[in-house]
Design a protein around this motif. Sequence first.
Motif, PDB file in Angstrom:
ATOM      1  N   ARG A  86      23.364 -24.621  15.531  1.00  0.00           N
ATOM      2  CA  ARG A  86      24.772 -24.383  15.218  1.00  0.00           C
ATOM      3  C   ARG A  86      25.008 -22.981  14.684  1.00  0.00           C
ATOM      4  O   ARG A  86      26.016 -22.728  14.061  1.00  0.00           O
ATOM      5  CB  ARG A  86      25.242 -25.399  14.173  1.00  0.00           C
ATOM      6  CG  ARG A  86      25.087 -26.826  14.632  1.00  0.00           C
ATOM      7  CD  ARG A  86      25.526 -27.812  13.584  1.00  0.00           C
ATOM      8  NE  ARG A  86      26.907 -27.624  13.198  1.00  0.00           N
ATOM      9  CZ  ARG A  86      27.717 -28.617  12.853  1.00  0.00           C
ATOM     10  NH1 ARG A  86      27.282 -29.853  12.880  1.00  0.00           N
ATOM     11  NH2 ARG A  86      28.942 -28.379  12.484  1.00  0.00           N
ATOM     12  N   LYS A  87      24.094 -22.094  14.901  1.00  0.00           N
ATOM     13  CA  LYS A  87      24.210 -20.744  14.330  1.00  0.00           C
ATOM     14  C   LYS A  87      25.582 -20.126  14.581  1.00  0.00           C
ATOM     15  O   LYS A  87      26.104 -20.166  15.675  1.00  0.00           O
ATOM     16  CB  LYS A  87      23.136 -19.836  14.917  1.00  0.00           C
ATOM     17  CG  LYS A  87      22.481 -19.060  13.810  1.00  0.00           C
ATOM     18  CD  LYS A  87      21.273 -18.286  14.228  1.00  0.00           C
ATOM     19  CE  LYS A  87      20.575 -17.978  12.991  1.00  0.00           C
ATOM     20  NZ  LYS A  87      19.497 -18.047  12.460  1.00  0.00           N
ATOM     21  N   ASN A  88      26.169 -19.580  13.568  1.00  0.00           N
ATOM     22  CA  ASN A  88      27.498 -18.973  13.686  1.00  0.00           C
ATOM     23  C   ASN A  88      27.654 -17.930  12.579  1.00  0.00           C
ATOM     24  O   ASN A  88      28.203 -18.181  11.525  1.00  0.00           O
ATOM     25  CB  ASN A  88      28.563 -20.077  13.557  1.00  0.00           C
ATOM     26  CG  ASN A  88      29.949 -19.563  13.868  1.00  0.00           C
ATOM     27  OD1 ASN A  88      30.180 -18.350  13.896  1.00  0.00           O
ATOM     28  ND2 ASN A  88      30.875 -20.475  14.088  1.00  0.00           N
ATOM     29  N   MET A 116      29.729 -14.964   7.553  1.00  0.00           N
ATOM     30  CA  MET A 116      30.218 -13.762   6.891  1.00  0.00           C
ATOM     31  C   MET A 116      31.660 -13.880   6.442  1.00  0.00           C
ATOM     32  O   MET A 116      32.100 -13.227   5.508  1.00  0.00           O
ATOM     33  CB  MET A 116      30.031 -12.554   7.797  1.00  0.00           C
ATOM     34  CG  MET A 116      28.605 -12.052   7.723  1.00  0.00           C
ATOM     35  SD  MET A 116      28.404 -10.451   8.467  1.00  0.00           S
ATOM     36  CE  MET A 116      28.075 -10.855  10.151  1.00  0.00           C
ATOM     37  N   ASN A 117      32.388 -14.716   7.149  1.00  0.00           N
ATOM     38  CA  ASN A 117      33.753 -15.017   6.743  1.00  0.00           C
ATOM     39  C   ASN A 117      33.813 -15.570   5.327  1.00  0.00           C
ATOM     40  O   ASN A 117      34.622 -15.182   4.508  1.00  0.00           O
ATOM     41  CB  ASN A 117      34.282 -16.106   7.669  1.00  0.00           C
ATOM     42  CG  ASN A 117      35.539 -15.656   8.334  1.00  0.00           C
ATOM     43  OD1 ASN A 117      36.157 -14.699   7.886  1.00  0.00           O
ATOM     44  ND2 ASN A 117      35.915 -16.340   9.383  1.00  0.00           N
ATOM     45  N   PHE A 118      32.929 -16.521   5.063  1.00  0.00           N
ATOM     46  CA  PHE A 118      32.932 -17.186   3.766  1.00  0.00           C
ATOM     47  C   PHE A 118      32.194 -16.392   2.714  1.00  0.00           C
ATOM     48  O   PHE A 118      32.503 -16.455   1.537  1.00  0.00           O
ATOM     49  CB  PHE A 118      32.259 -18.557   3.873  1.00  0.00           C
ATOM     50  CG  PHE A 118      33.012 -19.519   4.726  1.00  0.00           C
ATOM     51  CD1 PHE A 118      34.318 -19.866   4.397  1.00  0.00           C
ATOM     52  CD2 PHE A 118      32.435 -20.075   5.846  1.00  0.00           C
ATOM     53  CE1 PHE A 118      35.025 -20.756   5.176  1.00  0.00           C
ATOM     54  CE2 PHE A 118      33.138 -20.968   6.629  1.00  0.00           C
ATOM     55  CZ  PHE A 118      34.425 -21.303   6.295  1.00  0.00           C
ATOM     56  N   MET A 119      31.163 -15.678   3.157  1.00  0.00           N
ATOM     57  CA  MET A 119      30.302 -14.992   2.212  1.00  0.00           C
ATOM     58  C   MET A 119      30.143 -13.553   2.692  1.00  0.00           C
ATOM     59  O   MET A 119      29.178 -13.212   3.354  1.00  0.00           O
ATOM     60  CB  MET A 119      28.944 -15.712   2.176  1.00  0.00           C
ATOM     61  CG  MET A 119      28.047 -15.301   1.066  1.00  0.00           C
ATOM     62  SD  MET A 119      26.658 -16.444   0.927  1.00  0.00           S
ATOM     63  CE  MET A 119      25.613 -15.950   2.290  1.00  0.00           C
ATOM     64  N   PRO A 175      40.424 -21.015  23.667  1.00  0.00           N
ATOM     65  CA  PRO A 175      39.338 -20.742  24.618  1.00  0.00           C
ATOM     66  C   PRO A 175      38.308 -21.868  24.552  1.00  0.00           C
ATOM     67  O   PRO A 175      38.147 -22.513  23.522  1.00  0.00           O
ATOM     68  CB  PRO A 175      38.751 -19.423  24.129  1.00  0.00           C
ATOM     69  CG  PRO A 175      39.274 -19.229  22.753  1.00  0.00           C
ATOM     70  CD  PRO A 175      40.540 -19.990  22.647  1.00  0.00           C
ATOM     71  N   LYS A 176      37.600 -22.087  25.638  1.00  0.00           N
ATOM     72  CA  LYS A 176      36.702 -23.246  25.687  1.00  0.00           C
ATOM     73  C   LYS A 176      35.507 -23.123  24.756  1.00  0.00           C
ATOM     74  O   LYS A 176      35.027 -24.099  24.214  1.00  0.00           O
ATOM     75  CB  LYS A 176      36.209 -23.456  27.125  1.00  0.00           C
ATOM     76  CG  LYS A 176      37.321 -23.945  28.029  1.00  0.00           C
ATOM     77  CD  LYS A 176      36.771 -24.813  29.143  1.00  0.00           C
ATOM     78  CE  LYS A 176      37.873 -25.496  29.921  1.00  0.00           C
ATOM     79  NZ  LYS A 176      38.408 -24.685  31.013  1.00  0.00           N
ATOM     80  N   ASP A 177      34.997 -21.919  24.588  1.00  0.00           N
ATOM     81  CA  ASP A 177      33.805 -21.729  23.774  1.00  0.00           C
ATOM     82  C   ASP A 177      34.171 -21.709  22.296  1.00  0.00           C
ATOM     83  O   ASP A 177      34.944 -20.880  21.847  1.00  0.00           O
ATOM     84  CB  ASP A 177      33.150 -20.402  24.173  1.00  0.00           C
ATOM     85  CG  ASP A 177      31.931 -20.107  23.317  1.00  0.00           C
ATOM     86  OD1 ASP A 177      31.570 -20.979  22.507  1.00  0.00           O
ATOM     87  OD2 ASP A 177      31.368 -19.028  23.467  1.00  0.00           O
ATOM     88  N   ILE A 178      33.583 -22.626  21.529  1.00  0.00           N
ATOM     89  CA  ILE A 178      33.999 -22.754  20.134  1.00  0.00           C
ATOM     90  C   ILE A 178      33.756 -21.490  19.331  1.00  0.00           C
ATOM     91  O   ILE A 178      34.464 -21.166  18.404  1.00  0.00           O
ATOM     92  CB  ILE A 178      33.294 -23.944  19.441  1.00  0.00           C
ATOM     93  CG1 ILE A 178      33.838 -24.113  18.025  1.00  0.00           C
ATOM     94  CG2 ILE A 178      31.801 -23.745  19.374  1.00  0.00           C
ATOM     95  CD1 ILE A 178      33.844 -25.496  17.537  1.00  0.00           C
ATOM     96  N   LYS A 179      32.758 -20.712  19.701  1.00  0.00           N
ATOM     97  CA  LYS A 179      32.443 -19.546  18.890  1.00  0.00           C
ATOM     98  C   LYS A 179      33.539 -18.503  18.961  1.00  0.00           C
ATOM     99  O   LYS A 179      33.650 -17.639  18.100  1.00  0.00           O
ATOM    100  CB  LYS A 179      31.104 -18.965  19.303  1.00  0.00           C
ATOM    101  CG  LYS A 179      30.002 -19.892  18.843  1.00  0.00           C
ATOM    102  CD  LYS A 179      28.644 -19.299  18.770  1.00  0.00           C
ATOM    103  CE  LYS A 179      27.696 -20.340  18.212  1.00  0.00           C
ATOM    104  NZ  LYS A 179      26.622 -20.681  19.099  1.00  0.00           N
ATOM    105  N   LYS A 180      34.341 -18.574  19.993  1.00  0.00           N
ATOM    106  CA  LYS A 180      35.443 -17.619  20.084  1.00  0.00           C
ATOM    107  C   LYS A 180      36.602 -18.030  19.187  1.00  0.00           C
ATOM    108  O   LYS A 180      37.480 -17.234  18.891  1.00  0.00           O
ATOM    109  CB  LYS A 180      35.923 -17.502  21.530  1.00  0.00           C
ATOM    110  CG  LYS A 180      34.901 -16.821  22.407  1.00  0.00           C
ATOM    111  CD  LYS A 180      35.540 -16.352  23.707  1.00  0.00           C
ATOM    112  CE  LYS A 180      34.472 -15.917  24.686  1.00  0.00           C
ATOM    113  NZ  LYS A 180      34.456 -16.774  25.884  1.00  0.00           N
ATOM    114  N   SER A 206      23.422 -19.644   7.807  1.00  0.00           N
ATOM    115  CA  SER A 206      23.830 -18.836   8.960  1.00  0.00           C
ATOM    116  C   SER A 206      24.519 -19.682  10.024  1.00  0.00           C
ATOM    117  O   SER A 206      25.001 -19.160  11.008  1.00  0.00           O
ATOM    118  CB  SER A 206      22.649 -18.070   9.539  1.00  0.00           C
ATOM    119  OG  SER A 206      21.597 -18.947   9.794  1.00  0.00           O
ATOM    120  N   ASP A 207      24.620 -21.007   9.820  1.00  0.00           N
ATOM    121  CA  ASP A 207      25.484 -21.773  10.713  1.00  0.00           C
ATOM    122  C   ASP A 207      26.856 -21.968  10.077  1.00  0.00           C
ATOM    123  O   ASP A 207      27.705 -22.691  10.590  1.00  0.00           O
ATOM    124  CB  ASP A 207      24.852 -23.115  11.118  1.00  0.00           C
ATOM    125  CG  ASP A 207      24.452 -23.961   9.926  1.00  0.00           C
ATOM    126  OD1 ASP A 207      25.359 -24.542   9.317  1.00  0.00           O
ATOM    127  OD2 ASP A 207      23.261 -24.051   9.606  1.00  0.00           O
TER     128      ASP A 207
END
Lengths: 404, 249
Positions: free
Chosen positions: B223-225, B230-233, A388-393, A48-49
Motif C-alpha cells: 500500500r505504499k503511498n 508526506m501530506n500528514f507528516m 481518475p481510476k488509479d487511486i494514487k492519483k 510510508s503507506d
Amino acid sequence: MELKDKLEILSDAAKYDASCSSSGSNRNNKQGGIGNAHYSGICHSFTSDGRCVSLLKILLTNSCIYDCKYCINRKSNDVKRAMFTPEEIANITINFYRRNYIEGLFLSSAIIKSPNYTMELLYQTLYLLRTKYKFNGYIHVKAIPGSDENLIKKVGALADRISTNVELPSNESLKLLAPDKKEDKIKNTMSTIKSIRSKSIVPAGQTTQLIIGATKDSDYSIMKLSENLYNDSKLKRVYYSAYVPVNKDNVLPMIKEVPLKRENRLYQADWLLRYYNFKVDDILTQESPNFNLLLDPKADYALKHINLYPVEVNTASYNTLLKVPGIGVTSAKRIISSRRFTKINFDILKKLGVVLKRAKYFITCDGKYYASSSLFNKSYIQKLLEEPKDIKKVSYKQLNLFEE
Amino acid sequence: MNNKVYIYDGTIEGLFTVVYKCMVEKTIPLNVIKDIYKPSLFEEYINVDTDYDLSNKIFKSIPKRMGDLTLYNVYNAFLVNKNDKEINIVNYLINGYKYGKNINRIKDIDSVIKVQKYSNMVRREAHKLKGFVRFEDFNNILYSKLSPEHDVLELLVPHFKNRLSNETWIIEDIKRKKAVFYKNNEYKLISTINLNLDRFKSNDKEYKDLWKSFIKSVTINERKNLRCQMNFMPKKYWKYMTEMEDNNE
Ligand code: SF4
C-alpha cells in the motif's frame, strides 16, 4: 529469542488491522503516574503507506489453535511464531511512551491453548501496566471471542477500549473462511462488552473491524451490517480493512490488487451515516448493491437525485446543505451562522471552507447558478466529478479520520 | 487609512499597548512592526513604549467584550511566522471593539480571516508536534529537539507536563535558540544561545532500534503511498524524528 525479533514478528502479524483511532477517551494523569489519554487522538508517526501510527499495536502471540483461512497466523501456516511475556509488553510500552513514540497500546492476540488462557495473559499485561507501572495512557484490547464473561469484564475495567472483531460480514462467509469461529460466540462477547460499557469502565467504547473483499458480500450488506452495529450494538466505530492476500487457499478469492478504492468508499459512506444523517438505503440499494468506484458516495447520491438540486444556500436547511457535495459538517454550520449577517455569495462560500469545485454544480447563491444554467445537466456534471481510476492519483486524505 | 507606522518591542504586551494607543487616538495604522527595515519618507514612524498597565487593560477587555475565542486567536496568531501578523492582530482587535462577540463570524473583513487562519496554522502545528516530538533518554533525562515553523514551544508545555509529570525533560527549539526545562511540576524557559545541549544527546540505542523496527514492520508495502505520508507528516519535521533518521540526506 531477542526482544527485537519478537517485536518484529508480533507487530507484523498485527498490522493488517485497520484501527488506528485512539480518540474518544479523556483521562487525566494521576499523581505519580505516567500518561493520559488525549481526547482528540494524536498521530505520532505515519508509515510510508500513509497510515497514522498512534499505538503500539502488537499481538501477545501469533501461535494459534484455530485455522481461519484468510489469517496469516492460522495454525496450518508455516510462519515464525513468537510470544511476549506480560512484563515484556509492559516494559516496551512504558519505554516507547516516555520517548513520545506512542499514544498507548493496542493489544490483541491469536488464541494460544484456549480462549481463557489467552485472555488471562492479556489481563496480566494490563494489570502490570496499570498498577506496577502506573500507566495512565491509552489501552485498547481485543477481547478473545469465547472467553469467560468475568475475564472480559476484568480486562474491560482496565482498558480504555475493548473490542471484538466481526471480521467477516456474514454468517456464511464466517463458516467458509473461519470454521472455528462461531457467530453466536462473537455476538456473546459483543453483548458482554456492551453490558459493561459505562463512563468509568471502557470509556472509549467498542469498535470492530470488517475484512473487505475476501468474500462475496456486497457493499450493501456490509453497510447494512454497519448500520445495525451502530444503531443496535451501539458501536463507536466500524473499521474496514481491505483484504490483503497472505495465504493461498481455494476458498479465497484470487485478487490482483488490494481493494483500496472499495475500502475508501466504505469509509466515506460510513462517514455519511455517522455525521451526515444518511441511511444506507439512500446510498445503495439491493438492485445496485455496490459503490460506484468512480464517484464518491455523496456525489453519486446527488447525481441520482439530481431533481432535488440545485439548492439555494441562503435558504436551504442544514440537512439539505449536508447533502451537497463539497459542503461538510463544519462548512454547513458556518453557512447557517453566517447567513444571519450577510447574503451569501460564491466568494463568501469559499471563505467558509466550501469546496466550490464540487459544490458549484449543486447550488445557487441568491438565485444565481455558478456556471450558465444550460450546463446543469446530469451527465455533464458526472463527467466532471469522476475520479481518475488509479487511486494514487486521487489525493485521498486518509478518510478524514482525524478531522472531527 | 493614514501613514502611521508603529514600532513595538516584539512582545504581546507591546502589541497590546499599540492597540490601546490606536483605540484612544482613533487611528488605524498603516503598519505595526518590530524593526525598521527600509525607512521611507511617506511614512510616519512612531515608537511605542510598552506599558504594562495599558496592555493589561486590553488583555482584560478582550474576553469580556469579544469572547474567549478572540483572545485565544490573538495568542495563537501572535506565534505565527508571518511578518504581517501584527497589523492583522491590531486590525482584528480594533474591529473587535466595534463588533463585539460577533467578530469571529464576520467573513468579509480581511484581518478577521487572516488572524483566524494564522491561529489555526499555529494550533495545527502544535497539535502535530505533540505527536512528532521524540525524546532521547540520557540518564533518565528526556531530551528532544525541534525546529518548528511557528513559535509553538510553550504551547507544548501543558501537554507534556500533564503526560510526563514525573519525568525530567527538555525540549529545545533549535531555530529560536530556546528551550523548556521541566522538573518536579515546574518548568523554565531559557535561552540556549550560550548553551550546548548536545551533551544530552545519547545514543539510546536499544529503544530507538526497537522503535525503528516496529515502524518498519507495520508498514504495508503493498500500500505504499509516499505522497500520503508526506501530506500528514511534512518532510521538514523528519530531521529530529527517530524513525526517519535514516531517510534524511
Ligand atoms: S483465531 Fe484469529 S489469529 Fe487465530 S487463525 Fe483465526 S483470525 Fe487468525
